[in-house]
Design a protein around this motif. Sequence first.
Motif, PDB file in Angstrom:
ATOM      1  N   GLU A 160       6.877  11.764 -44.578  1.00 15.38           N
ATOM      2  CA  GLU A 160       7.003  11.231 -43.265  1.00 15.38           C
ATOM      3  C   GLU A 160       5.586  11.205 -42.621  1.00 15.38           C
ATOM      4  OE1 GLU A 160       7.645  15.659 -42.971  1.00 15.38           O
ATOM      5  OE2 GLU A 160       7.889  14.189 -44.567  1.00 15.38           O
ATOM      6  N   LEU A 161       4.619  11.478 -43.516  1.00 16.14           N
ATOM      7  CA  LEU A 161       2.873  11.446 -42.961  1.00 16.14           C
ATOM      8  C   LEU A 161       2.327  10.642 -43.776  1.00 16.14           C
ATOM      9  CD1 LEU A 161       2.127  15.401 -42.815  1.00 16.14           C
ATOM     10  CD2 LEU A 161       3.069  13.915 -40.841  1.00 16.14           C
ATOM     11  N   ASP A 162       1.389   9.664 -42.971  1.00 18.43           N
ATOM     12  CA  ASP A 162       0.543   8.869 -43.734  1.00 18.43           C
ATOM     13  C   ASP A 162      -0.658   9.532 -44.092  1.00 18.43           C
ATOM     14  OD1 ASP A 162      -1.129   9.240 -41.342  1.00 18.43           O
ATOM     15  OD2 ASP A 162      -0.847   7.177 -40.782  1.00 18.43           O
ATOM     16  N   ARG A 163      -1.724   8.964 -44.807  1.00 22.94           N
ATOM     17  CA  ARG A 163      -2.815   9.705 -45.087  1.00 22.94           C
ATOM     18  C   ARG A 163      -3.986   8.492 -45.241  1.00 22.94           C
ATOM     19  NH1 ARG A 163      -3.908  13.930 -49.199  1.00 22.94           N
ATOM     20  NH2 ARG A 163      -5.850  13.567 -50.213  1.00 22.94           N
ATOM     21  N   VAL A 164      -5.015   8.611 -44.249  1.00 25.41           N
ATOM     22  CA  VAL A 164      -6.254   7.780 -44.276  1.00 25.41           C
ATOM     23  C   VAL A 164      -7.402   8.497 -44.564  1.00 25.41           C
ATOM     24  CG1 VAL A 164      -7.358   6.408 -42.621  1.00 25.41           C
ATOM     25  CG2 VAL A 164      -4.786   6.368 -42.642  1.00 25.41           C
ATOM     26  N   VAL A 165      -8.124   7.928 -45.591  1.00 27.87           N
ATOM     27  CA  VAL A 165      -9.646   8.596 -45.904  1.00 27.87           C
ATOM     28  C   VAL A 165     -10.448   8.241 -44.957  1.00 27.87           C
ATOM     29  CG1 VAL A 165     -11.062   8.760 -47.788  1.00 27.87           C
ATOM     30  CG2 VAL A 165      -8.689   8.572 -48.374  1.00 27.87           C
ATOM     31  N   LEU A 166     -11.374   9.366 -44.359  1.00 27.92           N
ATOM     32  CA  LEU A 166     -12.208   9.148 -43.468  1.00 27.92           C
ATOM     33  C   LEU A 166     -13.682   9.048 -44.160  1.00 27.92           C
ATOM     34  CD1 LEU A 166     -12.557   9.116 -40.360  1.00 27.92           C
ATOM     35  CD2 LEU A 166     -12.909  11.466 -40.680  1.00 27.92           C
ATOM     36  N   THR A 167     -13.924  10.012 -44.989  1.00 28.86           N
ATOM     37  CA  THR A 167     -15.132   9.981 -45.504  1.00 28.86           C
ATOM     38  C   THR A 167     -15.135  10.873 -46.761  1.00 28.86           C
ATOM     39  OG1 THR A 167     -17.607  10.101 -45.164  1.00 28.86           O
ATOM     40  CG2 THR A 167     -16.256  11.846 -44.202  1.00 28.86           C
ATOM     41  N   SER A 272      -4.195  12.717 -41.245  1.00 26.60           N
ATOM     42  CA  SER A 272      -2.793  12.307 -41.304  1.00 26.60           C
ATOM     43  C   SER A 272      -1.959  12.579 -40.229  1.00 26.60           C
ATOM     44  CB  SER A 272      -1.926  13.358 -42.337  1.00 26.60           C
ATOM     45  OG  SER A 272      -2.378  13.059 -43.629  1.00 26.60           O
ATOM     46  N   ALA A 273      -1.172  11.361 -39.905  1.00 21.63           N
ATOM     47  CA  ALA A 273      -0.229  11.113 -38.608  1.00 21.63           C
ATOM     48  C   ALA A 273       1.210  10.945 -39.290  1.00 21.63           C
ATOM     49  CB  ALA A 273      -0.824  10.416 -37.697  1.00 21.63           C
ATOM     50  N   ARG A 274       2.068  11.302 -38.371  1.00 24.92           N
ATOM     51  CA  ARG A 274       3.701  10.873 -38.557  1.00 24.92           C
ATOM     52  C   ARG A 274       3.573   9.400 -38.707  1.00 24.92           C
ATOM     53  NH1 ARG A 274       3.484  14.758 -34.968  1.00 24.92           N
ATOM     54  NH2 ARG A 274       3.996  13.294 -33.248  1.00 24.92           N
ATOM     55  N   ARG A 275       4.120   8.645 -39.702  1.00 25.99           N
ATOM     56  CA  ARG A 275       4.193   7.478 -39.960  1.00 25.99           C
ATOM     57  C   ARG A 275       4.779   6.536 -38.685  1.00 25.99           C
ATOM     58  NH1 ARG A 275       2.861   6.054 -45.111  1.00 25.99           N
ATOM     59  NH2 ARG A 275       2.950   7.657 -46.736  1.00 25.99           N
ATOM     60  N   VAL A 276       5.838   7.298 -38.030  1.00 23.38           N
ATOM     61  CA  VAL A 276       6.506   6.546 -36.968  1.00 23.38           C
ATOM     62  C   VAL A 276       5.541   6.609 -35.729  1.00 23.38           C
ATOM     63  CG1 VAL A 276       7.304   8.793 -35.856  1.00 23.38           C
ATOM     64  CG2 VAL A 276       8.547   6.754 -35.504  1.00 23.38           C
ATOM     65  N   SER A 277       4.415   7.276 -35.645  1.00 23.31           N
ATOM     66  CA  SER A 277       3.443   7.175 -34.552  1.00 23.31           C
ATOM     67  C   SER A 277       2.071   6.909 -34.782  1.00 23.31           C
ATOM     68  CB  SER A 277       3.345   8.520 -33.805  1.00 23.31           C
ATOM     69  OG  SER A 277       2.981   9.306 -34.609  1.00 23.31           O
ATOM     70  N   ALA A 278       2.028   6.522 -35.991  1.00 25.68           N
ATOM     71  CA  ALA A 278       0.362   6.177 -36.411  1.00 25.68           C
ATOM     72  C   ALA A 278      -0.130   4.877 -35.917  1.00 25.68           C
ATOM     73  CB  ALA A 278       0.397   6.031 -37.992  1.00 25.68           C
ATOM     74  N   GLU A 279       0.853   3.985 -35.487  1.00 23.54           N
ATOM     75  CA  GLU A 279       0.499   2.696 -34.707  1.00 23.54           C
ATOM     76  C   GLU A 279       0.142   2.726 -33.301  1.00 23.54           C
ATOM     77  OE1 GLU A 279      -0.924   0.012 -36.427  1.00 23.54           O
ATOM     78  OE2 GLU A 279      -0.717   1.370 -37.910  1.00 23.54           O
ATOM     79  N   ALA A 280       0.380   4.024 -32.724  1.00 23.48           N
ATOM     80  CA  ALA A 280       0.130   4.137 -31.318  1.00 23.48           C
ATOM     81  C   ALA A 280      -1.233   4.024 -31.100  1.00 23.48           C
ATOM     82  CB  ALA A 280       0.334   5.685 -30.948  1.00 23.48           C
ATOM     83  N   PRO A 281      -1.443   3.243 -29.749  1.00 21.53           N
ATOM     84  CA  PRO A 281      -2.811   2.953 -29.377  1.00 21.53           C
ATOM     85  C   PRO A 281      -3.830   4.244 -29.478  1.00 21.53           C
ATOM     86  CG  PRO A 281      -1.504   1.573 -28.172  1.00 21.53           C
ATOM     87  CD  PRO A 281      -0.605   2.508 -29.169  1.00 21.53           C
ATOM     88  N   SER A 282      -3.278   5.158 -28.893  1.00 18.81           N
ATOM     89  CA  SER A 282      -4.121   6.482 -28.720  1.00 18.81           C
ATOM     90  C   SER A 282      -4.386   7.150 -29.939  1.00 18.81           C
ATOM     91  CB  SER A 282      -3.165   7.517 -28.048  1.00 18.81           C
ATOM     92  OG  SER A 282      -1.805   7.835 -28.689  1.00 18.81           O
ATOM     93  N   ILE A 283      -3.618   7.034 -30.945  1.00 16.05           N
ATOM     94  CA  ILE A 283      -3.890   7.767 -32.337  1.00 16.05           C
ATOM     95  C   ILE A 283      -4.891   6.919 -33.041  1.00 16.05           C
ATOM     96  CG2 ILE A 283      -3.058   8.031 -34.557  1.00 16.05           C
ATOM     97  CD1 ILE A 283      -0.576   9.210 -33.264  1.00 16.05           C
ATOM     98  N   LYS A 284      -4.578   5.238 -33.021  1.00 18.66           N
ATOM     99  CA  LYS A 284      -5.463   4.286 -33.445  1.00 18.66           C
ATOM    100  C   LYS A 284      -6.995   4.625 -32.883  1.00 18.66           C
ATOM    101  CE  LYS A 284      -4.020   0.232 -34.511  1.00 18.66           C
ATOM    102  NZ  LYS A 284      -3.344  -1.217 -34.113  1.00 18.66           N
ATOM    103  N   ALA A 285      -6.979   4.786 -31.728  1.00 17.91           N
ATOM    104  CA  ALA A 285      -8.452   5.079 -30.861  1.00 17.91           C
ATOM    105  C   ALA A 285      -9.238   6.117 -31.538  1.00 17.91           C
ATOM    106  CB  ALA A 285      -8.172   4.984 -29.668  1.00 17.91           C
ATOM    107  N   VAL A 286      -8.429   7.414 -31.618  1.00 15.85           N
ATOM    108  CA  VAL A 286      -8.785   8.623 -32.125  1.00 15.85           C
ATOM    109  C   VAL A 286      -9.559   8.386 -33.390  1.00 15.85           C
ATOM    110  CG1 VAL A 286      -8.455  10.924 -32.503  1.00 15.85           C
ATOM    111  CG2 VAL A 286      -7.740  10.024 -30.306  1.00 15.85           C
TER     112      VAL A 286
END
Length: 300
Positions: A160-167, A272-286
């Motif tokens: 239920e969580l995504d995973r985005v490599v930062l660095t 990692s964020a919940r996939r259902v909310s990962a596209e929220a503008p607030s999470i994308k901005a952070v």
Amino acid sequence: MLDVNRLRMLVELSHRGTLSAVADALSYSKATVSQQLAALEREVGVALLRRVGRGVQLTPQGNVLVAEAIGILDRLEHAEVAVAESLTEVTGTVRIAVFQTAAHALLPPALLSLGERHPALRVDVTESDPETSLEGVASRDFDLMLAEQYPDHQRPLKPELDRVVLTHDAIMLGRRAHDETDAGTALRAAADEPWVLEPAGTASRAWAEQLCRRAGFEPDVHFEVADLTTHVRLIRAGLAVGLLPDLVWAGDAPTVALAPLPGSPRREIFSSARRVSAEAPSIKAVRAALAEAAGALLPE
């Protein structure tokens, strides 16, 4: 119609296992949680829980309702995201769980950038170990988390969580004295030194021990400390040697001598964020602000 708050309590119970843990997570009394779940059973008309010793277990019907409740909570979260996407300004609150070096190095520049670009956005930060953070995001305690991944040590994956490599940041051997020994020699030379490592049970500790064992020795751990700032001070004082990631310096010059390690290992930093909310503008901005901060400190 079923009460959404009661459904969430049932879902939390499936994650956390005890009424006390649910009460702590949702800031209710244990008695209130018990009363609300009893009310949910009356609404549904079947038993959802059964007593097992001093605890409770979900019945088969309770498990069915949990699966449906998760879908309901996801749909509600998706509705919140849809409303947020319709706005011209990024607003709301993002609750982030971070580990120490990320909080130390990445958060200050990221939060300053967010304050300038999205003044209506609030970010609440909690320092938490990655294992706890992953569970917290899955159970909606947090919206986003930052975690570390050591070479050859895979953290549990939650669908239920995504995973985005930062660095990625390099890990070096920290010591007081500087010499020109190569990577393998430097590590083996530290075999007889006192070591400072993170507490047993952490991913960093397990990785460090395996690294030393491959070099042919068991580290003599004098100091078990979670705070990497303390690691730096002990190493600088000549009281220990240890393993230090680049982020601990937060872009400043190192204050101890650093020697390379065999294989030039690098630690992965991801969110990692919940996939259902990962596209929220607030999470994308952070996430964008964190990526910018990471790129400035540790260009790939």
